[in-house]
Design a protein around this motif. Structure first.
Motif, short mmCIF file in Angstrom:
data_model
loop_
_atom_site.label_atom_id
_atom_site.label_comp_id
_atom_site.label_asym_id
_atom_site.label_seq_id
_atom_site.Cartn_x
_atom_site.Cartn_y
_atom_site.Cartn_z
N SER A 463 -3.46 -11.03 -9.50
CA SER A 463 -3.73 -9.85 -9.11
C SER A 463 -3.62 -9.10 -11.05
CB SER A 463 -2.43 -9.19 -8.49
OG SER A 463 -1.89 -8.29 -8.35
N GLN A 522 -12.81 -7.70 -6.54
CA GLN A 522 -10.89 -7.58 -5.73
C GLN A 522 -10.25 -8.67 -6.53
OE1 GLN A 522 -11.97 -7.74 -1.44
NE2 GLN A 522 -12.15 -5.86 -0.95
N GLN A 524 -6.34 -11.02 -5.76
CA GLN A 524 -5.38 -11.06 -4.47
C GLN A 524 -4.66 -10.09 -4.33
OE1 GLN A 524 -2.50 -14.25 -5.69
NE2 GLN A 524 -3.36 -15.13 -4.38
N GLY A 525 -3.79 -9.54 -3.06
CA GLY A 525 -2.71 -9.04 -2.84
C GLY A 525 -2.13 -9.52 -3.18
N ALA A 567 -4.03 -6.91 1.48
CA ALA A 567 -4.15 -6.05 0.24
C ALA A 567 -4.97 -5.63 -0.63
CB ALA A 567 -2.50 -5.91 -0.04
N VAL A 568 -6.44 -5.52 0.22
CA VAL A 568 -7.00 -5.28 -1.19
C VAL A 568 -7.90 -3.49 -0.38
CG1 VAL A 568 -7.55 -7.92 -1.43
CG2 VAL A 568 -9.02 -6.27 1.25
N PRO A 596 -5.82 0.06 1.21
CA PRO A 596 -5.92 -0.95 2.91
C PRO A 596 -5.45 -1.23 4.11
CG PRO A 596 -4.71 -2.06 1.41
CD PRO A 596 -5.17 -0.80 0.76
N THR A 608 0.82 -4.79 -3.53
CA THR A 608 0.42 -3.87 -4.53
C THR A 608 -0.97 -4.56 -4.09
OG1 THR A 608 2.21 -3.75 -6.24
CG2 THR A 608 -0.04 -3.82 -6.71
N TYR A 609 -1.81 -3.51 -4.08
CA TYR A 609 -3.49 -4.24 -4.01
C TYR A 609 -4.33 -3.91 -5.68
CZ TYR A 609 -3.58 0.52 -3.13
OH TYR A 609 -3.80 1.86 -2.40
N SER A 610 -5.78 -4.74 -6.08
CA SER A 610 -5.75 -4.15 -7.58
C SER A 610 -6.90 -4.64 -7.54
CB SER A 610 -5.16 -4.70 -8.80
OG SER A 610 -4.36 -6.07 -7.95
N SER A 621 -5.13 -0.22 -9.12
CA SER A 621 -3.94 -0.91 -8.47
C SER A 621 -3.03 0.09 -8.11
CB SER A 621 -2.50 -1.58 -10.00
OG SER A 621 -1.89 -0.65 -10.89
N SER A 623 0.16 1.00 -4.44
CA SER A 623 1.61 -0.17 -4.39
C SER A 623 2.21 0.80 -3.07
CB SER A 623 2.56 -0.88 -5.18
OG SER A 623 3.05 -1.29 -4.57
#
Length: 811
Positions: A463, A522, A524-525, A567-568, A596, A608-610, A621, A623
């Motif tokens: 992430s 992408q 990892q969430g 979470a992407v 997402p 959290t996605y990033s 990022s 969240s």
């Protein structure tokens, strides 16, 4: 891996009593930092100290009847901060200081325990292939083989002659042993360590008054010397150098600790010279790594003693050796790696006189080096959603030690990665003079290599919350001719989503450049919480305590954030679009991030996605954090019956109305409020209220379990019947803290957890700063409130709150 803390194990198995010896408050009584209002001042308006607004404000302090002594002034950069550190009477509060004309903000001075560097970790990682002995000339011909340098392109900058010359790196740390020849052997003009001073003095222990002097030398603490070597160690026979060995060094000694160290050479997969031992009996030579060569004379041989001949066991040497073990002084003892840290194995061998130890690997060798994250690395963003910018080597780093501690040694920690980046900045500044701080930061951020979650090339990328833009590549940063701003795309949380962004691309080259946006990569969430089941009363482990879910109310962040596959996000822009930018010119590129769609179960983990945009590697990022719980209401520290918050007095947790003696000269028996924060808060207040107040908190009061509580999981949205925060009737304030970080568990520290303690001696302060003392025979309660991270401080429903059991005083 987290270890079990004896405190947690004990309290889970015993009755709920708060142990004696509770850590005292970190606040230094009577010491404050004050800021003086300079909103209309520029640099030209503030002259020397005697002419500054600080003098006027300090005069107002004296006029208010507050006796003070000056600790330190901060007037050199009034455009950044204008103020001072002062000592006043211990009865003076922050609110009283804020009543003084000219003082706009005030903070109590707190004593902070200096973090210790992990020294004994054996996580199986490596900082790279062995380094060979090098000379200063070797650095210029591509012979820098030190692992941390080869994985970050430093070896290539050295081969290009980019060694940081002309730049001075100043370090604020624990001092330096500049007599170490790898650091030049002297201090002052013409020396490698040419600047610095001791800001505290040799007698400083963290509680007494600092006595500065001009000499930053120390031989009783390794940290500052180790950090100095990472930045600028000279080439040497041990196979390492600093990132910027031609940069000058400055050391400003700012703290003191008692010496603690590992024996020289004890470490984990460190980058050391490759040596060879010869075995008799027709066996092939054995290569080994060591800081120093094992020297056996041609007439002396040493028998080999294996602590176990079973190579399948996974804890060789982790327990005390059998009583029939021979005296190992004349043996070379061989122990298999794994099961515990190296120093445990070392200590068990030393118990039987061992002097020579070889640790062999517990896995097959590999020609590839996997770059991963150490277990002490930070995860997640700040509460304002700012994340890590980039990563640098920090695990098992070989560098300089004081000569009294062997001259060289291995430490781990973010304390090691920070000077690595400082050295990298020195190399870039030397090769590219004239860059400003933001440009330098951009070059480091946008020339990185991304790190995956596992060694496989198909594994997800770590992430952005963990790695930022990735692992720095110093040679690429030196060559990069493009600056991207902002460095990160901050999306805020899902309620306050800021998903329509723009990137500004600036061309620093002398010729026009064409920029093309590529695909979105992408990451990892990661979930903030884990889905573990509630804590069983029969089982208490550190990991389960930290991942506790009580009654589906998520409280404490997970130690190891769980992956959340859904979470992407996706990024909307026209791939392949080309932007031609003239020399020195800029172009703005619009970008939209589409969050997402999460299931209800995934959303409860607050993921959290990033990810990154290929042209720049600029991270984004976001969240969902709109209603994170703030107070820790678990009993993970003291066990059943002592869930936070709680009031403690007369040797027990108060669960019903109680009476305390009102004695200003004694602290014995006075009520003490214990609380912990599971999340940070912009505002934490402790007020004194009437014992008969009509108020229902979000956390039930101990003496009335049937009392309903207000909901805390509802969205932060306006309601028609909203109650103002200021309308809640209070008698006065006991404690007021702004922007407080969440409390944490500090594995391996002398203080294994943090918490907030307030011992109440009956004194409180009204809004005008006037001090008062409680009246005997009157019933009181504490009202503890914490503002939610994105809450509006105007309204009471934006706070978590707890009303204490009633208490009173006798004369």
């Amino acid at each position: 891996m987290w270890r079990l803390l004896p405190l947690l194990v004990a309290t889970c198995a015993t009755a709920a009593t708060v142990p004696s010896g509770i850590n005292p408050s970190s606040i230094i009584p009577g010491a404050f930092i004050i800021e003086i209002g300079t909103s209309t001042l520029g640099k030209r308006d503030v002259g020397p100290f005697q002419d500054s607004p600080l003098v006027v404000a300090l005069g107002n302090v004296a006029s208010a009847g507050l006796s003070y002594t000056l600790r330190q002034t901060y007037t050199d950069h009034p455009d950044l901060f204008h103020g001072a550190s002062i000592n006043v009477d211990v009865d003076v509060s922050v609110k009283e200081l804020l009543q003084v004309p000219g003082i706009t903000r005030a903070w109590p001075v707190r004593r902070r325990e200096r973090p210790t560097s992990p020294k004994t970790s054996d996580g199986g990682g490596t900082t790279g292939p062995p380094g060979n002995p090098i000379s200063a000339a070797d650095l210029l011909v591509g012979r820098d083989t030190f692992g941390p340098h080869t994985m970050t392109g430093v070896d290539k900058t050295h081969a290009a002659g980019q060694l940081g010359s002309g730049v001075t790196v100043c370090i604020l740390d624990t001092g330096v042993d500049y007599l170490n020849p790898i650091l030049g052997g002297c201090f002052g003009s013409g020396c490698h360590v040419k600047l610095g001073s001791d800001l505290v003095g040799d007698a400083y222990d963290g509680t007494n008054t600092p006595v500065p002097d001009a000499d930053p030398y120390t031989n009783c603490d390794e940290h500052g010397t180790h950090v100095s070597g990472i930045v600028g160690a000279l080439a040497n026979s041990y196979g390492f150098s600093g990132v910027a060995p031609q940069a000058s060094l400055g050391m400003y000694r700012a703290s003191f600790t008692l010496p603690t160290r590992l024996p020289t050479g004890v470490g984990n997969s460190i980058s050391l010279p490759a040596l060879t031992a010869t075995l008799s009996g027709g066996f092939p030579d054995v290569p080994y790594l060591s800081v120093v060569r094992f020297n056996a004379s041609s007439t002396t041989s040493y028998p080999v003693y294996f602590t176990s001949t079973d190579s399948t066991i996974n804890n060789d040497g982790c327990s005390p050796l059998p009583a029939n073990t021979p005296n190992l002084a004349k043996y070379v003892t061989v122990v298999q790696r794994g099961g515990c840290d190296f120093t445990t194995k070392y200590a068990n061998v030393v118990q039987f006189g061992g002097k020579y130890l070889i640790i062999y690997n517990n896995a097959a060798a590999t020609s590839q080096v996997y770059v991963g994250f150490s277990d002490f690395s930070s995860y997640a963003t700040t509460f304002d959603m700012y994340g890590v910018n980039f990563g640098a080597p920090g695990g098992n780093i070989l560098s300089t030690f004081p000569l009294a501690s062997g001259g060289i040694g291995v430490l781990s920690g973010t304390s090691m990665s920070s000077p690595f980046v400082a050295g990298a900045a020195a190399v870039i500044m030397s090769a590219r003079p004239g860059l400003n701080v933001q440009q330098l930061k951009s070059l480091l951020s946008h020339s990185t290599s991304l790190v995956r979650t596992a060694e496989s090339s198909t594994s997800a990328f770590e992430s952005v919350a963990a790695q930022g833009s990735g692992l720095i590549q110093v040679n690429l940063a030196v060559a990069l001719k493009t600056v991207i701003s902002p460095i990160q795309l901050i999306l805020n949380d899902s309620t306050h989503l800021n998903n329509m962004q723009s990137l500004t691309i600036t061309n620093l080259d002398t010729v026009a450049r064409v920029y093309t946006l590529g695909a979105h990569t992408q990451a990892q969430g990661l979930g903030l919480y884990t889905s573990a089941s509630p804590l069983s009363s029969q089982v208490c482990t550190f990991e389960r305590s930290l991942s506790l879910l009580l009654q589906n109310q998520l409280l404490l962040p997970a130690v190891t954030p769980p992956p959340v596959a859904a979470a992407v996000a996706t990024v909307s822009f026209t791939q392949g679009t080309k932007y031609k930018v003239a020399p020195g010119g800029s172009v703005s590129v619009p970008i939209t991030i589409i969050p997402p769609t999460l299931s209800a179960s995934d959303a409860q983990l607050y993921p959290t996605y990033s990810g990154w945009i290929a042209i720049t590697g600029s991270p984004a990022s976001g969240s969902a954090t709109d209603n994170l719980r703030v107070f820790d209401t678990t009993n993970v520290i003291y066990g059943p019956g002592a869930a936070y918050p709680f009031l403690y007095g007369s040797s027990s947790v108060q669960t019903q109305a109680a009476t305390y003696p009102l004695s200003q000269g004694s602290t014995g028996g006075l009520p003490t409020l214990f609380s912990r924060l599971a999340m940070g808060t912009p505002q934490l207040t402790l007020d004194l209220v009437s014992g008969s107040i009509d108020f229902v908190g979000t956390i039930p009061t101990n003496d009335n379990p049937s009392t309903a509580k207000r909901a805390v999981a509802e969205p932060l949205a306006p309601r028609a019947d909203r109650v103002l925060y200021s309308s809640v009737p209070t008698l006065g304030n006991v404690e007021f803290i702004t922007y407080s970080a969440r409390d944490a568990f500090n594995s391996g520290s002398s203080a294994p957890y943090t918490e907030n303690q307030v011992q109440f001696d009956g004194r409180y302060y009204t809004a005008n700063g006037q001090g008062h003392v409680v009246t005997t025979g009157v019933s009181y309660r504490f009202l503890l409130r914490a503002l939610k991270i994105t809450g509006d401080p105007t309204y009471e429903d934006q706070y978590e709150s707890w009303l204490s059991p009633a208490f009173s005083y006798t004369s």
